[in-house]
Design an enzyme around this catalytic site. Sequence first.
Site, PDB file in Angstrom:
ATOM      1  N   ASP A   9      79.521 116.581  26.313  1.00  0.00           N
ATOM      2  CA  ASP A   9      80.185 115.346  26.729  1.00  0.00           C
ATOM      3  C   ASP A   9      81.400 115.589  27.622  1.00  0.00           C
ATOM      4  O   ASP A   9      81.891 114.683  28.278  1.00  0.00           O
ATOM      5  CB  ASP A   9      80.724 114.638  25.482  1.00  0.00           C
ATOM      6  CG  ASP A   9      79.783 113.586  24.960  1.00  0.00           C
ATOM      7  OD1 ASP A   9      78.977 113.075  25.738  1.00  0.00           O
ATOM      8  OD2 ASP A   9      79.885 113.283  23.755  1.00  0.00           O
TER       9      ASP A   9
HETATM   10  C1  GLC Z   1      82.430 114.555  22.291  1.00  0.00           C
HETATM   11  C2  GLC Z   1      83.426 115.651  22.309  1.00  0.00           C
HETATM   12  C3  GLC Z   1      84.805 115.143  22.333  1.00  0.00           C
HETATM   13  C4  GLC Z   1      84.971 114.083  23.379  1.00  0.00           C
HETATM   14  C5  GLC Z   1      83.931 113.017  23.213  1.00  0.00           C
HETATM   15  C6  GLC Z   1      84.015 112.039  24.319  1.00  0.00           C
HETATM   16  O1  GLC Z   1      82.378 113.982  21.057  1.00  0.00           O
HETATM   17  O2  GLC Z   1      83.268 116.531  21.229  1.00  0.00           O
HETATM   18  O3  GLC Z   1      85.685 116.189  22.564  1.00  0.00           O
HETATM   19  O4  GLC Z   1      86.244 113.547  23.346  1.00  0.00           O
HETATM   20  O5  GLC Z   1      82.680 113.573  23.219  1.00  0.00           O
HETATM   21  O6  GLC Z   1      83.818 110.765  23.922  1.00  0.00           O
HETATM   22  C1  GLC Z   2      80.013 115.540  19.935  1.00  0.00           C
HETATM   23  C2  GLC Z   2      79.158 114.380  20.346  1.00  0.00           C
HETATM   24  C3  GLC Z   2      77.854 114.856  20.927  1.00  0.00           C
HETATM   25  C4  GLC Z   2      78.089 115.871  21.992  1.00  0.00           C
HETATM   26  C5  GLC Z   2      78.986 116.987  21.518  1.00  0.00           C
HETATM   27  C6  GLC Z   2      79.352 117.955  22.609  1.00  0.00           C
HETATM   28  O1  GLC Z   2      79.463 116.187  18.850  1.00  0.00           O
HETATM   29  O2  GLC Z   2      78.916 113.524  19.252  1.00  0.00           O
HETATM   30  O3  GLC Z   2      77.115 113.788  21.433  1.00  0.00           O
HETATM   31  O4  GLC Z   2      76.856 116.351  22.409  1.00  0.00           O
HETATM   32  O5  GLC Z   2      80.163 116.441  20.989  1.00  0.00           O
HETATM   33  O6  GLC Z   2      80.202 117.425  23.545  1.00  0.00           O
END
Ligand code: GLC
Ligand code: GLC
Length: 880
Positions: free
Chosen positions: A509
């Site tokens: 993400d």
């Molecule tokens: C994922 C990541 C996090 C980030 C989020 C964005 O969950 O782990 O660091 O802030 O995505 O919405």
């Molecule tokens: C968090 C989010 C997931 C994403 C991951 C890596 O776990 O929930 O959707 O793939 O972060 O950013």
Amino acid sequence: MCQAGAIGWSGHFANNAQWRMIPGMSTSYGHFDDARREYVITRPDTPMPWLNYLGSDEYFGLCTNTGGGYTFWRDAKLRRITRYRYNNSPLDTGARALYIKDDSGLWAPMWKPVRAKLDRYECRHGMGYSTITGAKGGTEVETTLFIPPGENVEIWRLTVRNTAKTRRRIQVFPYVEFCLFEALNDMTNYQRTYSIGEVEVEDGAVYHKTEYRERRSHYALFASTRKPQGFDTSRDAFVGVHEGMHDAKAPSAGACTGSVAHGWNPVGAFQHDLELAPGAEETFSILLAYIDNGDLPKFDAPFVMNKVKGRALIAKYSRKGAVDAAFAKLHAHWGGLLGTFQADSPDSEVNRMANVWNQYQCMATFNLSRSASLYETGIGRGMGYRDSNQDLLGFMHMIPERARQRILDIAATQLSDGTCYHQYQPLTKKGNAEIGGDFYDDHLWLILSTCAYIKETGDRGILDEQIGYADKAGSKHTLLHHLETSIAYTLKQRGPHGLPLIGHADWNDCLNLNCFSTEPNQSFQTAGDVKGSKAESVMIAGLFLYATRELAGLYDWMGKKAAAKRLRGNWADMKKVVETAGWDGEWFVRAYDAAGKPVGSKVCKEGKIFIESQAWCVLGGAGAEDGRARQALESVHKHLYTSDGIVLQTPPYATYHKELGEVSSYPPGYKENAGIFSHNNTWIHLAWCEQGEGDRALEYYRSICPAAHQDRHDTYRAEPYVYAQMIAGRDSANPGEAKNSWLTGTAAWTFVVVSQGILGIRPDYPQGLEGLHGQAHLPRRDLRDHGEEYRRLGLRHHARDGRRQGHGRRRGAGVQGRHEAPRRGRAALAGLRPSPRLIMGVAPLAGCCCRGCATAPRVLTGSDFADFDLAGQSRYPQGL
Ligand code: GLC
Ligand code: GLC
């Protein structure tokens, strides 16, 4: 229970020999009780609150080892029953409390909120319940908190014992602070909320009915099965305005005031006065319920709410034996769920995680997705498209019918061009417009979950279910159509190298190659104009390889030769691209940014090598023939692997790069910037399994498995019985410290790793005698030391109803990974049930570590099995 051991902790409990640990079995904060499927916490001041969940259907409670946490019905934002102050100091006080007032003063048997020194403390987190026992000055109080299956009531079963030699008066004050149902409003809009709170009190029970007169038909009920001597419903009266939870006014004074809340902060509190003879005890229960009056008449009289359902609930649980029966039902519920998969391996840590805690965590991700934990506040994101697809991999064997529905719900948030809503709300099942779509990995995960589901259940009919596309009201297309749309979308959305475009981000993400954000308050995921940008993702290319192979396998099974061939052509084309544009010399590139520069390449100063593209390209079959797959994994080992797990990339970004986005916004060593992101570690574990490297796979598996690090609690800090999303990496200020436990894709994937990869129990499309097949990738050490044990015990699945499906035949040495899975007939779709399985005879070929094993996995036929009764061979108690 415990013997003295050298554990060297200090503080309140240092002199209490009872709390010392059994040497070798436990550490300074607790230990596993495998026979009871419990984690036993032996001192209350854990490095962080250690959480458990209550509830399995619609009503849920968070419950920490000191009784902290809140309760909600279905949606932690819109139907929150009790109030919780996240990130408060002290952490984790508020929603629930239990006070004792006796001749030793005011104290709390769950330690908080008073934190008076206890003579004894123990918290047993079990499957859907927590039992917290505290003793002080001749009084012992044992509290079991749970939510019976199918019920909207949280029960605190209290047993109060007088362990002193004299007859004593012991006062008990249970307490909850109500949330005014809509949690965000409740914690932000005081100009309104301070004026709307309303309660009724009837027969000593508190009915919290804020906004009931308007649009709500529901209320919360706080009641006791023992008639209280007093009550309070105003926080100011019970706790006080200037007092804290630790010295709340009413229990300190030994008397409730009978307050009735009008506005401000409604609470529920009781005063129970007990008189107990020496050695005597009394048991009663506190009930916290959510009740919807539905179509019943709303009022009995002006301003008097219809309480008929509440009264019935109190009556039901006041009956002798009712609470115990509900608790027994909870045990049976979990016994049934976990009974679908049980494995005996020589590694007790693997066993306790795979058989109990890992599956338990997978159910938490099913129930809660990413909504409510100690890190997710219940008011944030909905269900993630990619997250939910991956979560499915961990619970579909336990609840196949609910998994089926989940797949269809997810598919319904896909758009007709192939992209998907990145998130959707569980209550409405509609995609979230604020976040939208354009995360160009999302749609591919649907192929993984659907194929895995069909392998697990044989339920091919799901492919014909008619589901619409979210942007075309009333449209109907089969699930299979959705899968094909997903493939077509990736094929279409490609960049200059022929690799898939990345959009807002792929699985990572925080790899936001199109956002170029310079505004502090923008969301990295949605800022910026992605139109026209050509940033590409090698990870999505790898995932595409994997997905096309999966779907081609499905078509093979369905006899659709042409479709399978077409997909294998797509696979071969993409593989070529990955092996050329995606190869960096020693590993796979991670991406190409908007300017066409590589990310995750030796030419980069920072972020030279990432996990995700190594994992998915290898799992998708790239570099399999020429050794590059193995080389990529060796590069992971060399550059990214540490004893705490694999860091996501290296070297970390020291400064913000606007062409890379959020990944470079985290300090080095945390989260996606070179933290150990447990979730993506698991893909590498699987890739090692595929290389036949059981040793590596198990070593890596153990590196992030908290059960394997019982000596590291002070560093690790999070719960030792569930996986955490992130462990701070070697470049951080505190390597090895975990955060964001419980609600993470790590749960599902570690279950896949251990069950399918390491133990080799691998569902596949049913053929002939419908069956699983598999190939174990057992570590050499275990094979050497425990080969006989494997031979004797095998791996065992047994049916959900607890009956042994005792069929199988022990085959001599030379057999490896033989699994029988008599599946329910595909015709018997109604009433989907998990496949009862018996896994037998995971015995090594002499001197083998599975690499080059002679016997390829195959589906078993009836003649492979003779009756074989396993009774008595399990090391696992059947009691629960
Ligand atoms: C994922 C990541 C996090 C980030 C989020 C964005 O969950 O782990 O660091 O802030 O995505 O919405
Ligand atoms: C968090 C989010 C997931 C994403 C991951 C890596 O776990 O929930 O959707 O793939 O972060 O950013």
